[in-house]
Design a protein around this motif. Structure first.
Motif, PDB file in Angstrom:
ATOM      1  N   PHE A 116       0.645  -1.281  -0.110  1.00  0.00           N
ATOM      2  CA  PHE A 116       0.068   0.068  -0.027  1.00  0.00           C
ATOM      3  C   PHE A 116       0.817   1.045   0.127  1.00  0.00           C
ATOM      4  CE2 PHE A 116      -2.898  -3.256   1.583  1.00  0.00           C
ATOM      5  CZ  PHE A 116      -3.892  -3.056   0.985  1.00  0.00           C
ATOM      6  N   ASP A 117       0.285   2.292   0.027  1.00  0.00           N
ATOM      7  CA  ASP A 117       1.138   3.763  -0.234  1.00  0.00           C
ATOM      8  C   ASP A 117       1.934   3.881   0.969  1.00  0.00           C
ATOM      9  OD1 ASP A 117      -0.179   4.225  -2.659  1.00  0.00           O
ATOM     10  OD2 ASP A 117      -1.343   5.466  -1.554  1.00  0.00           O
ATOM     11  N   ASP A 118       1.569   3.419   2.223  1.00  0.00           N
ATOM     12  CA  ASP A 118       2.305   3.514   3.443  1.00  0.00           C
ATOM     13  C   ASP A 118       3.569   2.438   3.357  1.00  0.00           C
ATOM     14  OD1 ASP A 118       0.983   1.394   4.046  1.00  0.00           O
ATOM     15  OD2 ASP A 118       0.242   2.197   5.893  1.00  0.00           O
ATOM     16  N   GLY A 119       3.526   1.593   2.318  1.00  0.00           N
ATOM     17  CA  GLY A 119       4.479   0.458   2.310  1.00  0.00           C
ATOM     18  C   GLY A 119       4.257  -0.775   3.046  1.00  0.00           C
ATOM     19  N   SER A 120       2.960  -0.922   3.839  1.00  0.00           N
ATOM     20  CA  SER A 120       2.483  -2.030   4.468  1.00  0.00           C
ATOM     21  C   SER A 120       1.957  -3.161   3.644  1.00  0.00           C
ATOM     22  CB  SER A 120       1.462  -1.698   5.519  1.00  0.00           C
ATOM     23  OG  SER A 120       0.569  -0.967   4.656  1.00  0.00           O
ATOM     24  N   THR A 121       1.837  -4.201   3.953  1.00  0.00           N
ATOM     25  CA  THR A 121       1.063  -5.145   3.161  1.00  0.00           C
ATOM     26  C   THR A 121       0.097  -5.561   3.728  1.00  0.00           C
ATOM     27  OG1 THR A 121       2.389  -7.085   4.530  1.00  0.00           O
ATOM     28  CG2 THR A 121       3.540  -6.432   2.561  1.00  0.00           C
ATOM     29  N   ILE A 122      -0.925  -6.444   2.706  1.00  0.00           N
ATOM     30  CA  ILE A 122      -2.166  -6.622   3.429  1.00  0.00           C
ATOM     31  C   ILE A 122      -2.097  -7.479   4.880  1.00  0.00           C
ATOM     32  CG2 ILE A 122      -2.553  -9.060   2.335  1.00  0.00           C
ATOM     33  CD1 ILE A 122      -5.276  -6.201   2.552  1.00  0.00           C
ATOM     34  N   PHE A 123      -0.949  -8.378   5.104  1.00  0.00           N
ATOM     35  CA  PHE A 123      -0.599  -9.072   6.049  1.00  0.00           C
ATOM     36  C   PHE A 123      -0.367  -8.119   7.648  1.00  0.00           C
ATOM     37  CE2 PHE A 123       0.767 -11.287   2.371  1.00  0.00           C
ATOM     38  CZ  PHE A 123      -0.060 -12.145   2.561  1.00  0.00           C
ATOM     39  N   GLU A 124       0.304  -7.211   7.145  1.00  0.00           N
ATOM     40  CA  GLU A 124       0.494  -6.218   8.021  1.00  0.00           C
ATOM     41  C   GLU A 124      -0.662  -5.304   8.705  1.00  0.00           C
ATOM     42  OE1 GLU A 124       5.346  -5.198   7.377  1.00  0.00           O
ATOM     43  OE2 GLU A 124       3.608  -4.758   5.758  1.00  0.00           O
ATOM     44  N   LEU A 125      -1.525  -4.966   7.590  1.00  0.00           N
ATOM     45  CA  LEU A 125      -2.817  -4.220   7.887  1.00  0.00           C
ATOM     46  C   LEU A 125      -3.638  -5.158   9.001  1.00  0.00           C
ATOM     47  CD1 LEU A 125      -3.600  -2.508   4.735  1.00  0.00           C
ATOM     48  CD2 LEU A 125      -2.554  -1.562   6.742  1.00  0.00           C
ATOM     49  N   PHE A 126      -3.633  -6.341   8.810  1.00  0.00           N
ATOM     50  CA  PHE A 126      -4.497  -7.306   9.697  1.00  0.00           C
ATOM     51  C   PHE A 126      -3.642  -8.374  10.394  1.00  0.00           C
ATOM     52  CE2 PHE A 126      -7.163  -5.612   5.807  1.00  0.00           C
ATOM     53  CZ  PHE A 126      -8.077  -4.928   6.671  1.00  0.00           C
ATOM     54  N   PRO A 127      -3.169  -7.874  11.373  1.00  0.00           N
ATOM     55  CA  PRO A 127      -2.379  -9.013  12.236  1.00  0.00           C
ATOM     56  C   PRO A 127      -3.132  -9.970  12.987  1.00  0.00           C
ATOM     57  CG  PRO A 127      -2.509  -6.523  13.311  1.00  0.00           C
ATOM     58  CD  PRO A 127      -3.124  -6.444  11.876  1.00  0.00           C
ATOM     59  N   ARG A 128      -4.418  -9.798  12.915  1.00  0.00           N
ATOM     60  CA  ARG A 128      -5.328 -10.677  14.074  1.00  0.00           C
ATOM     61  C   ARG A 128      -6.095 -11.650  12.827  1.00  0.00           C
ATOM     62  NH1 ARG A 128      -6.798  -5.897  16.097  1.00  0.00           N
ATOM     63  NH2 ARG A 128      -9.007  -6.023  15.367  1.00  0.00           N
ATOM     64  N   VAL A 129      -5.988 -11.487  11.493  1.00  0.00           N
ATOM     65  CA  VAL A 129      -6.408 -12.290  10.671  1.00  0.00           C
ATOM     66  C   VAL A 129      -5.527 -13.532  10.262  1.00  0.00           C
ATOM     67  CG1 VAL A 129      -7.228 -12.515   8.210  1.00  0.00           C
ATOM     68  CG2 VAL A 129      -8.026 -10.707   9.618  1.00  0.00           C
ATOM     69  N   ALA A 130      -5.903 -14.649  10.292  1.00  0.00           N
ATOM     70  CA  ALA A 130      -4.732 -15.807   9.888  1.00  0.00           C
ATOM     71  C   ALA A 130      -5.150 -15.930   8.490  1.00  0.00           C
ATOM     72  CB  ALA A 130      -5.131 -17.079  10.421  1.00  0.00           C
TER      73      ALA A 130
END
Length: 242
Positions: A126-140
């Motif tokens: 994403f624009d802030d450099g994060s991945t989808i996994f980092e945005l949702f740490p509580r999702v497996a």
């Protein structure tokens, strides 16, 4: 349950086996392999030819055989390649809604991003450099992959299982790379497998009991699956006779 634009919940017969009071699974399905978008070809499964899994792809199994389902997967794939930023924002919104739904009910949200594709989601930022996994740490998150050298060991909430095929010696030899990365090896068998035995010297677990690969034993196991859809007639080496 809320409606989602990209992910599907409760639409896969196999994931339903694992859904209940503890887990609920959402899956993103798109057209696999090659997709034509604006007169340009895109490949969502880079190892499909070498692995020989094009004809036996699960894209045709179950509801995937319906024209309306194929059209929906095509639309999603076109969106992904035509406007990646907008697609990822919608995916983020879908997962956020799904997570809220699960957490209100005390259920662990589980997401499979590559229902019928093999995209390296860990490389999409994403624009802030994060991945989808980092945005949702509580999702497996989990996926099956045919890319043996994917670098995801540092992502705590993303579980990968490598998919075996004997369609070519070059691809089959990649199994050692996948095992070295700590992955289990999913293998599609034509007939029922005796789980008291081993295969390729590795212990075997039943991968068709449910699709919660996040609960499988740690790397070094064979995850036995049965041929479905067109895969039942596959002779490329993707489906194993054992």
């Amino acid at each position: 349950m809320s409606n989602y634009k990209l992910i599907g919940v409760g639409t896969n017969a196999k994931t339903i086996k694992g859904d209940g009071d503890e887990y609920l699974t959402a899956i993103l399905y798109m057209t696999p392999y090659k997709v034509m978008v604006d007169n340009k070809w895109y490949n969502s499964c880079s190892m499909a030819v070498l692995a020989g899994c094009i004809e036996g792809c699960l894209n045709t199994a179950g509801r995937g055989a319906m024209n309306c389902v194929q059209a929906a997967r095509q639309r999603k794939a076109e969106w992904f390649y035509r406007d990646r930023d907008a697609f990822m924002i919608q995916l983020m919104q879908d997962i956020a809604k799904f997570q809220t739904y699960c957490e209100k009910r005390g259920i662990q949200p589980v997401v499979r991003l590559n229902g019928t594709t093999d995209i390296r989601w860990e490389l999409i930022k994403f624009d802030d450099g994060s991945t989808i996994f980092e945005l949702f740490p509580r999702v497996a998150f989990y996926d099956y992959t045919k890319i043996a050298n994917r670098n995801t060991g540092h992502i705590d909430n993303y579980h990968l299982t490598w998919s075996y095929s004997n369609a070519s010696p070059k691809y089959a030899a990649m199994m050692q790379t996948a095992l070295g990365r700590g992955m289990n090896v999913a293998t599609v068998f034509r007939k029922a497998f005796d789980y008291a035995n081993t295969w390729m010297g590795l212990p075997v677990v039943n991968g068709d009991a449910d699709d919660l690969r996040i609960l499988d034993p740690k790397g070094g196991h064979i995850v036995a699956l049965y041929a479905k859809g067109k895969a039942k007639r596959d002779t490329s080496g993707f489906v194993v006779d054992a």
